[in-house]
Design a protein around this motif. Sequence first.
Motif, PDB file in Angstrom:
ATOM      1  N   ASP A 108     -29.412 -59.331 -44.587  1.00 28.43           N
ATOM      2  CA  ASP A 108     -28.503 -58.728 -45.141  1.00 28.43           C
ATOM      3  C   ASP A 108     -28.303 -57.564 -44.429  1.00 28.43           C
ATOM      4  O   ASP A 108     -29.036 -56.651 -44.560  1.00 28.43           O
ATOM      5  CB  ASP A 108     -28.801 -58.444 -46.758  1.00 28.43           C
ATOM      6  CG  ASP A 108     -27.537 -57.771 -47.323  1.00 28.43           C
ATOM      7  OD1 ASP A 108     -26.599 -57.462 -46.637  1.00 28.43           O
ATOM      8  OD2 ASP A 108     -27.637 -57.336 -48.448  1.00 28.43           O
ATOM      9  N   SER A 129     -25.519 -55.669 -44.696  1.00 32.49           N
ATOM     10  CA  SER A 129     -24.514 -54.781 -45.162  1.00 32.49           C
ATOM     11  C   SER A 129     -24.713 -53.243 -45.118  1.00 32.49           C
ATOM     12  O   SER A 129     -25.918 -52.899 -45.111  1.00 32.49           O
ATOM     13  CB  SER A 129     -24.416 -55.168 -46.941  1.00 32.49           C
ATOM     14  OG  SER A 129     -25.515 -54.953 -47.597  1.00 32.49           O
ATOM     15  N   TYR A 178     -27.533 -51.959 -47.810  1.00 29.13           N
ATOM     16  CA  TYR A 178     -28.812 -52.423 -47.871  1.00 29.13           C
ATOM     17  C   TYR A 178     -29.383 -52.097 -46.428  1.00 29.13           C
ATOM     18  O   TYR A 178     -30.763 -51.676 -46.260  1.00 29.13           O
ATOM     19  CB  TYR A 178     -28.835 -54.031 -47.776  1.00 29.13           C
ATOM     20  CG  TYR A 178     -30.170 -54.729 -47.809  1.00 29.13           C
ATOM     21  CD1 TYR A 178     -30.687 -54.675 -49.104  1.00 29.13           C
ATOM     22  CD2 TYR A 178     -30.698 -55.400 -46.772  1.00 29.13           C
ATOM     23  CE1 TYR A 178     -32.012 -55.249 -48.911  1.00 29.13           C
ATOM     24  CE2 TYR A 178     -31.670 -55.756 -46.557  1.00 29.13           C
ATOM     25  CZ  TYR A 178     -32.536 -56.054 -47.745  1.00 29.13           C
ATOM     26  OH  TYR A 178     -33.875 -56.563 -47.871  1.00 29.13           O
ATOM     27  N   SER A 214     -30.899 -48.441 -46.900  1.00 27.91           N
ATOM     28  CA  SER A 214     -32.258 -48.608 -47.542  1.00 27.91           C
ATOM     29  C   SER A 214     -33.352 -49.090 -46.625  1.00 27.91           C
ATOM     30  O   SER A 214     -34.522 -48.697 -47.262  1.00 27.91           O
ATOM     31  CB  SER A 214     -31.866 -49.361 -48.971  1.00 27.91           C
ATOM     32  OG  SER A 214     -31.841 -50.775 -48.751  1.00 27.91           O
ATOM     33  N   GLN A 215     -33.328 -49.975 -46.317  1.00 28.73           N
ATOM     34  CA  GLN A 215     -34.282 -50.582 -45.412  1.00 28.73           C
ATOM     35  C   GLN A 215     -34.726 -49.738 -44.156  1.00 28.73           C
ATOM     36  O   GLN A 215     -35.824 -49.468 -43.922  1.00 28.73           O
ATOM     37  CB  GLN A 215     -33.724 -52.001 -45.012  1.00 28.73           C
ATOM     38  CG  GLN A 215     -33.550 -52.957 -46.098  1.00 28.73           C
ATOM     39  CD  GLN A 215     -34.969 -53.189 -46.990  1.00 28.73           C
ATOM     40  OE1 GLN A 215     -36.248 -53.615 -46.563  1.00 28.73           O
ATOM     41  NE2 GLN A 215     -34.813 -52.888 -48.350  1.00 28.73           N
TER      42      GLN A 215
END
Length: 334
Positions: A265, A267, A270, A273-274
């Motif tokens: 993902d 996006s 996301y 956050s990762q």
Amino acid sequence: MDEAKRIITDIKAGNIKPIYFLMGDEPYFIDRVAEYIQNNILAEHERDFNQTVVYGKDTTVPDVVSMAKRFPMMAERQVVIVKEAQDLARTIDKLESYAENPLSTTVLVFCYKYKKLDKRKKITKVIAKNGVVFESKKLYENQVVDWIQRVLKAKSFSIDPKAAHMLVEFLGTDLGKISNELTKLQLILPKGTTITPQAIEQNIGISKDFNVFELTKALGAKDAIKAYRICNYFIQNPKEKPLVVTITLLFNYFSKVMQYHGLIDKSEGYAASQLKVNKFFVKDYVAAARNYPMRKISYIIDKIRTADVKSKGVGASPLAQGDILKELLMQILN
């Protein structure tokens, strides 16, 4: 961060506990909670007789317990604050008996920095049952940027994401140092100001053009001219831009590019956050991933590790520090 605010909110509401054990790796939040207690639990005229501040290296746990067992004089409560309480680590278990039955008229505060109690031990459980055990954790880089924005918003300021990133690059994740610089800016600039990279450069002395953030951005975009210009500035200012720090930050950057490649993902939310970065910077990692396929990233990380070894003098490399950086940039860009 949120828990520290909740503790202060509870105290404001009159929900005051007899023991506050403030521990962990981030001293900033420990200091803020202890400072609030020190300045707000007692009225100013009550503090002379009812507020005691001691330091761990100058006292013992039995002495602290003896202080805590005293009754307040002409006040509802007394406050006992133990700063640098980590110096009492070897004997802190002696607090257990008092913690099981603390005086309701005493507010006992321990500032236990850079260490923490074992949550499995009885002492921790007893304090948590009758008081507050607060663990102050270090923030990730992206969390620090968010924290800067929140702090400034509360003071009617805002900040450009790049400017916030410059502060983190220059000062690291030390919230105390960052807070001091933000306070300076708030004194210099009028309320309502958006703090820009230019303001950071003019008032704090961090170059808006010659920093690792701009270097990684130039490398990610394969802008060789800009990258080498910044490289030359670093070589001419080795004390301000030490090679070991530059290499570490380059490693972190390209590791994140590799991580982005591996995301299913991709996006913006996301990915942010990762990668643990602000959403504002995700586009830079997207561009870098386009310019550097996974195989090239693996090659770059290997070369960064080699440069790191050379920068520390391992293998008696004949290259000067500046030459190591130039060689590394050539390997990245070619």
